[in-house]
Motif scaffolding. Structure first.
Motif, PDB file in Angstrom:
ATOM      1  N   LEU A 109       0.809  -1.222   0.000  1.00 20.36           N
ATOM      2  CA  LEU A 109       0.000   0.000   0.000  1.00 20.36           C
ATOM      3  C   LEU A 109       0.841   1.270   0.000  1.00 20.36           C
ATOM      4  O   LEU A 109       0.302   2.364  -0.174  1.00 20.36           O
ATOM      5  N   THR A 126      -4.834   8.705   1.656  1.00 16.16           N
ATOM      6  CA  THR A 126      -5.069   7.343   1.189  1.00 16.16           C
ATOM      7  C   THR A 126      -4.830   6.312   2.293  1.00 16.16           C
ATOM      8  O   THR A 126      -5.290   5.178   2.198  1.00 16.16           O
ATOM      9  N   ALA A 127      -4.086   6.711   3.329  1.00 15.56           N
ATOM     10  CA  ALA A 127      -3.809   5.789   4.433  1.00 15.56           C
ATOM     11  C   ALA A 127      -4.933   5.760   5.465  1.00 15.56           C
ATOM     12  O   ALA A 127      -4.868   5.002   6.428  1.00 15.56           O
TER      13      ALA A 127
END
Length: 293
Positions: A107, A168-169
């Motif tokens: 990720l 996005t985390a």
């Protein structure tokens, strides 16, 4: 390092660079060039080829072809270029061995740069960088262990900084880890994969009703809780098979399965091949690489 460039190609593992003095440019394909200032911490987590240069666009000498001074079996000093303003960079490569780390790395972006001067942790990060540089220069008894542990801290700090700042985390699996209740359950699954988990026991650990927990887990993680339990077990089994070719019977016991057959069926369903095929693939790769020292 004066006016020069060093190309880190053919390095399959993740790389970390700590700028201790001067300045340089980090160049990774597909990412804008990044100027590194003293105290900056750069992480290239996917093992992609990259270059560190005194100026952008320079052609770099390949890392493994660069003259070096061997300090120990694990540490070397490289002096590149001449003229220009000197710069000192501490670089290292590392591996993520735990299955959870593999999920995390997938990720991460191509590069993570922590600008220490703007970080609330500036003082202790700079202290770690200075200590690492001093240990690398002197390499006293226990110095390798000190550098390794300090590098681990810096890598974790870089990843945590990205998680805290990048939008996005905050979603998906990473977002679920940060959820107080669901994150606790995920951590328990990772720590105790052989435990006889049920949806009821997982919900109890989260102090939630069964239905509320099931809905919340699926919403955040993207799959039902019991599917996640099984998939996590299979990824752990795959890691053990690749690392030490553990017997299938032993793996089934370590992961809480009552029979080898039940474990093998679950493994093939989630991984796509049988445990034996996965082990043979590992043995073939080892033979192709040759012996490791």
């Amino acid at each position: 390092m004066g006016a020069c460039a060093a190309s880190h190609e053919g390095v399959p593992d993740a790389s970390c660079c700590d700028q201790t003095s001067g300045r340089c440019w980090l160049e990774v394909e597909g990412v804008p060039n990044r100027l590194l200032q003293p105290g900056d911490l750069a992480l290239v987590p996917h093992g992609e080829g990259h270059q560190i240069a005194s100026e952008p666009g320079m052609k770099g000498a390949k890392l493994f072809e660069t003259p070096h001074q061997e300090v120990s079996e694990r540490y070397e000093i490289l002096r590149l270029g001449e003229g220009g303003t000197p710069a000192t960079v501490v670089c290292g490569v590392f591996q993520f061995d735990h299955p959870a780390a593999h999920l995390l790395v997938a990720l991460l972006p191509k590069t993570i740069v922590v600008e220490v001067w703007s970080s609330p942790h500036m003082e202790w990060v700079q202290s770690i960088l200075r200590l690492m540089a001093a240990e690398a220069r002197e390499l006293r008894a226990g110095g390798e262990t000190v550098i390794t542990r300090l590098a681990d801290i810096l890598v974790i700090h870089a990843i945590r900084s990205w998680i805290a700042q990048d939008p996005t985390a905050q979603t998906g699996w990473l977002g679920a880890l940060q959820d107080k209740q669901i994150g606790r359950v995920i951590s328990l699954i990772h720590r105790e994969p052989a435990r006889a988990w049920t949806l009821e026991s997982l919900a109890a650990e989260a102090a939630m009703s069964r239905s509320a927990f099931a809905a919340r887990f699926t919403e955040l993680v993207g799959e039902p809780a019991m599917h996640y339990v099984t998939r996590w077990r299979m990824h752990m089994a795959l890691t053990w098979l690749k690392e030490n070719a553990a017997p299938v019977a032993e793996l089934s016991q370590r992961l809480g399965y009552e029979s080898e057959a039940a474990f093998s069926r679950a493994f093939k369903r989630y991984i796509g091949v049988s445990p034996g095929a996965a082990r043979r693939g590992r043995d073939t790769a080892t033979r192709r690489r040759g012996p490791e020292f």
